[in-house]
Design an enzyme around this catalytic site. Structure first.
Site, PDB file in Angstrom:
ATOM      1  CE1 TYR A 176     -11.693   0.016  -0.574  1.00  0.00           C
ATOM      2  CE2 TYR A 176     -11.698  -0.330   1.791  1.00  0.00           C
ATOM      3  CZ  TYR A 176     -11.840  -0.821   0.506  1.00  0.00           C
ATOM      4  OH  TYR A 176     -12.131  -2.140   0.310  1.00  0.00           O
ATOM      5  CD  GLU A 184     -20.150  -1.923   7.324  1.00  0.00           C
ATOM      6  OE1 GLU A 184     -20.187  -3.043   6.776  1.00  0.00           O
ATOM      7  OE2 GLU A 184     -21.159  -1.297   7.671  1.00  0.00           O
TER       8      GLU A 184
HETATM    9  C1  LIG Z   1      -7.314  -4.262  -1.129  1.00  0.00           C
HETATM   10  C2  LIG Z   1      -7.090  -4.840  -2.515  1.00  0.00           C
HETATM   11  C3  LIG Z   1      -8.437  -4.972  -3.221  1.00  0.00           C
HETATM   12  C4  LIG Z   1      -6.205  -3.868  -3.316  1.00  0.00           C
HETATM   13  O1  LIG Z   1      -6.090  -4.383  -4.635  1.00  0.00           O
HETATM   14  P1  LIG Z   1      -4.753  -4.152  -5.518  1.00  0.00           P
HETATM   15  O2  LIG Z   1      -5.079  -4.549  -6.903  1.00  0.00           O
HETATM   16  O3  LIG Z   1      -3.610  -4.814  -4.866  1.00  0.00           O
HETATM   17  O4  LIG Z   1      -4.605  -2.567  -5.382  1.00  0.00           O
HETATM   18  P2  LIG Z   1      -3.884  -1.579  -6.412  1.00  0.00           P
HETATM   19  O5  LIG Z   1      -2.715  -2.240  -7.043  1.00  0.00           O
HETATM   20  O6  LIG Z   1      -4.915  -1.008  -7.304  1.00  0.00           O
HETATM   21  O7  LIG Z   1      -3.353  -0.470  -5.409  1.00  0.00           O
HETATM   22  C5  LIG Z   1      -4.266   0.511  -4.966  1.00  0.00           C
HETATM   23  C6  LIG Z   1      -3.765   1.143  -3.686  1.00  0.00           C
HETATM   24  O8  LIG Z   1      -3.807   0.203  -2.627  1.00  0.00           O
HETATM   25  C7  LIG Z   1      -2.746   0.488  -1.723  1.00  0.00           C
HETATM   26  N1  LIG Z   1      -1.822  -0.625  -1.745  1.00  0.00           N
HETATM   27  C8  LIG Z   1      -1.747  -1.619  -2.650  1.00  0.00           C
HETATM   28  N2  LIG Z   1      -0.799  -2.503  -2.281  1.00  0.00           N
HETATM   29  C9  LIG Z   1      -0.266  -2.035  -1.137  1.00  0.00           C
HETATM   30  C10 LIG Z   1       0.745  -2.512  -0.252  1.00  0.00           C
HETATM   31  N3  LIG Z   1       1.394  -3.652  -0.483  1.00  0.00           N
HETATM   32  N4  LIG Z   1       1.005  -1.784   0.865  1.00  0.00           N
HETATM   33  C11 LIG Z   1       0.356  -0.640   1.109  1.00  0.00           C
HETATM   34  N5  LIG Z   1      -0.623  -0.139   0.313  1.00  0.00           N
HETATM   35  C12 LIG Z   1      -0.912  -0.833  -0.802  1.00  0.00           C
HETATM   36  C13 LIG Z   1      -2.070   1.746  -2.237  1.00  0.00           C
HETATM   37  O9  LIG Z   1      -2.751   2.855  -1.695  1.00  0.00           O
HETATM   38  C14 LIG Z   1      -2.345   1.627  -3.713  1.00  0.00           C
HETATM   39  O10 LIG Z   1      -2.275   2.852  -4.364  1.00  0.00           O
HETATM   40  P3  LIG Z   1      -0.912   3.286  -5.127  1.00  0.00           P
HETATM   41  O11 LIG Z   1      -0.608   2.185  -6.090  1.00  0.00           O
HETATM   42  O12 LIG Z   1      -1.275   4.563  -5.794  1.00  0.00           O
HETATM   43  O13 LIG Z   1       0.125   3.423  -4.065  1.00  0.00           O
HETATM   44  C15 LIG Z   1      -6.346  -6.194  -2.462  1.00  0.00           C
HETATM   45  O14 LIG Z   1      -5.187  -6.048  -1.687  1.00  0.00           O
HETATM   46  C16 LIG Z   1      -7.185  -7.333  -1.873  1.00  0.00           C
HETATM   47  O15 LIG Z   1      -7.965  -7.977  -2.564  1.00  0.00           O
HETATM   48  N6  LIG Z   1      -7.004  -7.596  -0.575  1.00  0.00           N
HETATM   49  C17 LIG Z   1      -7.696  -8.707   0.073  1.00  0.00           C
HETATM   50  C18 LIG Z   1      -9.195  -8.457   0.133  1.00  0.00           C
HETATM   51  C19 LIG Z   1      -9.509  -7.162   0.829  1.00  0.00           C
HETATM   52  O16 LIG Z   1      -8.845  -6.753   1.760  1.00  0.00           O
HETATM   53  N7  LIG Z   1     -10.585  -6.524   0.342  1.00  0.00           N
HETATM   54  C20 LIG Z   1     -11.043  -5.293   0.924  1.00  0.00           C
HETATM   55  C21 LIG Z   1     -12.094  -5.611   1.944  1.00  0.00           C
HETATM   56  S1  LIG Z   1     -12.766  -4.110   2.667  1.00  0.00           S
END
Ligand SMILES: CC(C)(COP(=O)(O)OP(=O)(O)OC[C@H]1O[C@@H](n2cnc3c(N)ncnc32)[C@H](O)[C@@H]1OP(=O)(O)O)[C@@H](O)C(=O)NCCC(=O)NCCS
Length: 178
Positions: free
Chosen positions: A124, A112
């Site tokens: 995702y 979710e």
């Molecule tokens: C969601 C989260 C886990 C992503 O972690 P991250 O280490 O920044 O992600 P990654 O660097 O591996 O990027 C993976 C993908 O996320 C998306 N993404 C990452 N940063 C982004 C940004 N600033 N804007 C849009 N998409 C983004 C892209 O699809 C990216 O893929 P790509 O690099 O091939 O374009 C992180 O932002 C986070 O912890 N957010 C707060 C907590 C949260 O929302 N958890 C999920 C609850 S369901």
């Protein structure tokens, strides 16, 4: 940039909770909930640190709930510290959790996500999750909908027959037995 992932346990509770409160604020789990997750026999949690970092501060964590012999599993949570985002760690954690599900012969992984979280939704979707439906007002007190997503897990390739290497097997005609 490289990351080190390892299996988490109850000893990681304090470090995880510190990040949990920073990242999720109003949606943060209680320490009791997180302890139950970390000690569950059906839980598989990973913590990540940055290789060569000056300290061992957690850069992220993620957890899977996968009851043994069940076809279904859930991504329970994933969080990356603000300073570590956008460098592939979220994807790495998700891929490791999905791989664990595959190792347990899970067919479908569910999760979710807040409807107002486009970054997580993009991550995702890029991993193959599809949207199944919406749970209105699921996240309180913010009154934000949850989007339910599902990944169909590709099964593990069959084990090679005894005494046969995977390379040998691809050279066999279909149906032949060594
Ligand atoms: C969601 C989260 C886990 C992503 O972690 P991250 O280490 O920044 O992600 P990654 O660097 O591996 O990027 C993976 C993908 O996320 C998306 N993404 C990452 N940063 C982004 C940004 N600033 N804007 C849009 N998409 C983004 C892209 O699809 C990216 O893929 P790509 O690099 O091939 O374009 C992180 O932002 C986070 O912890 N957010 C707060 C907590 C949260 O929302 N958890 C999920 C609850 S369901």
């Amino acid at each position: 940039m490289s990351w080190s992932l390892r299996r988490a346990g109850v000893a990681d509770l304090d470090a995880i909770m510190e990040l949990e409160h920073t990242v999720f604020v109003n949606d943060a789990w209680s320490a009791d909930m997180m302890r139950a997750e970390l000690s569950s026999p059906h839980g598989y949690y990973l913590v990540a640190t940055e290789v060569d970092a000056d300290d061992a501060t957690l850069a992220g964590y993620g957890g899977l709930f996968a009851p043994s012999r069940s076809d279904d599993a859930d991504i329970q949570t994933i969080a990356v510290a603000a300073h570590a985002r956008g460098r592939g760690l979220g994807r790495l954690l998700m891929q490791a959790l999905i791989e664990q599900a595959r190792q347990q012969d899970v067919a479908q992984v569910f999760l979710e996500v807040r409807a107002d979280n486009p970054v997580a939704i993009a991550l995702y979707r890029s991993l193959g999750f599809e949207e199944l439906g919406v749970r209105p007002g699921y996240y309180q007190p913010d009154d934000v909908d949850a989007i339910v997503m599902r990944l169909t897990v590709q099964p593990r390739p069959p084990m090679p027959a005894h005494g046969q290497s995977p390379l040998d097997q691809t050279d066999q005609h279909p149906g032949s037995i060594a």
